[in-house]
Design an enzyme around this catalytic site. Structure first.
Site, mmCIF file in Angstrom:
data_model
loop_
_atom_site.group_PDB
_atom_site.id
_atom_site.type_symbol
_atom_site.label_atom_id
_atom_site.label_comp_id
_atom_site.label_asym_id
_atom_site.label_seq_id
_atom_site.Cartn_x
_atom_site.Cartn_y
_atom_site.Cartn_z
ATOM 1 N N ASN A 48 -34.027 16.159 47.455
ATOM 2 C CA ASN A 48 -34.434 16.003 46.791
ATOM 3 C C ASN A 48 -35.720 16.584 46.721
ATOM 4 O O ASN A 48 -36.153 16.492 45.474
ATOM 5 C CB ASN A 48 -34.154 15.377 45.426
ATOM 6 C CG ASN A 48 -34.320 16.368 44.126
ATOM 7 O OD1 ASN A 48 -34.100 17.345 44.547
ATOM 8 N ND2 ASN A 48 -34.955 15.422 43.353
ATOM 9 N N TYR A 114 -41.933 29.296 49.016
ATOM 10 C CA TYR A 114 -40.722 28.876 47.959
ATOM 11 C C TYR A 114 -39.352 28.936 48.954
ATOM 12 O O TYR A 114 -38.189 28.777 48.971
ATOM 13 C CB TYR A 114 -41.235 28.818 46.514
ATOM 14 C CG TYR A 114 -39.175 27.781 45.637
ATOM 15 C CD1 TYR A 114 -40.149 26.700 45.338
ATOM 16 C CD2 TYR A 114 -39.012 28.639 45.796
ATOM 17 C CE1 TYR A 114 -39.256 25.941 44.551
ATOM 18 C CE2 TYR A 114 -37.856 28.124 44.489
ATOM 19 C CZ TYR A 114 -37.639 26.731 44.750
ATOM 20 O OH TYR A 114 -37.031 25.706 43.333
ATOM 21 N N LYS A 118 -36.790 27.114 51.287
ATOM 22 C CA LYS A 118 -34.841 27.175 50.500
ATOM 23 C C LYS A 118 -33.608 27.994 50.737
ATOM 24 O O LYS A 118 -33.018 26.814 51.189
ATOM 25 C CB LYS A 118 -34.468 27.219 49.092
ATOM 26 C CG LYS A 118 -36.107 27.038 47.738
ATOM 27 C CD LYS A 118 -35.497 25.092 47.918
ATOM 28 C CE LYS A 118 -36.350 24.157 47.040
ATOM 29 N NZ LYS A 118 -36.295 23.119 47.227
ATOM 30 N N THR A 149 -36.188 20.283 33.985
ATOM 31 C CA THR A 149 -37.329 19.110 34.627
ATOM 32 C C THR A 149 -38.291 19.088 33.957
ATOM 33 O O THR A 149 -38.679 20.140 33.013
ATOM 34 C CB THR A 149 -36.820 19.649 35.635
ATOM 35 O OG1 THR A 149 -37.731 20.244 36.614
ATOM 36 C CG2 THR A 149 -35.789 19.468 37.022
#
Length: 210
Positions: A48, A114, A118, A149
């Site tokens: 994570n 990014y 991913k 978050t």
């Protein structure tokens, strides 16, 4: 994690990474060794860890920013898995989950590093699923949409601002809650998902269905 999620994982030792800084080989090995020393076994891993992302196209993104994203999100998962796989195999098998993103499936402009990192995690899980099925290790990715978050709130200024900006992009009409992602992770780590490996579980409120 809700009560049913906890019940699914009773008696299992799961290692979860989540640091925002680079994960080196020695650190990864020590994290796994300390877990084995403390609990005697390892049954699962959740990769994570994530780096602060820098916006940019391949023409504008600094190499250092690209390297940081790949090092933490992709190389970090590789290193943690490298040392966790033998330990999980020694325990008789288990489950590994890479936390990816809906942007591993669909792209967003200006997020070259990014999206690439991913997407790399999604395919890393697939090849690991093939490589380690014989050791009774299942490997999947979990791809959330926007989730409320601390990181998202900090980037948008408030939870309300994040909802206003991002809820319309999710057909379900809102952004996700951390506990919803935790429940999906518990499912992938548990025997409830015993016939799943090499899969990417989208928990994105319908974002990628547009």
């Amino acid at each position: 994690m809700n009560t049913s999620g906890q019940a699914r994982l009773t008696g299992r030792v799961i290692l979860v990474t989540g640091a925002g800084k680079g994960i080196g080989r020695a650190i990864a090995e020590r994290i796994v060794r300390k877990t084995l020393s403390a609990f005697g076994a390892l049954h699962g891993l959740v990769n994570n860890a994530a780096a602060p992302s820098n916006a940019g196209t391949v023409a504008t993104l600094a190499l250092a920013a690209w390297n940081r994203e790949i090092a933490v999100s992709l190389t970090g998962a590789f290193l943690m898995s490298k040392f966790a796989v033998p330990a999980i195999a020694a325990a008789g098998g288990g489950s590994i989950v890479h936390i990816a993103s809906q942007f591993g499936r669909v792209a967003v402009a200006g997020s070259a590093a990014y999206c690439a990192a991913k997407a790399g995690l999604v395919n890393l899980a697939k090849v690991m699923a093939l490589d380690h099925a014989g050791e009774h290790i299942r490997v999947n990715t979990l791809s959330p949409g926007a989730v409320g978050t601390h990181r998202l709130i900090a980037s948008r200024g408030s939870l309300e601002a994040a909802e206003r900006a991002l809820a319309p992009k999710h057909p379900i009409g809102r952004i996700g809650r951390p506990e919803e992602i935790a429940a999906a992770a518990a499912f992938l780590l548990s025997e409830d998902s015993s016939f799943m490996t090499g899969a990417d579980l989208l928990v994105d409120g319908g974002y990628s269905a547009w």
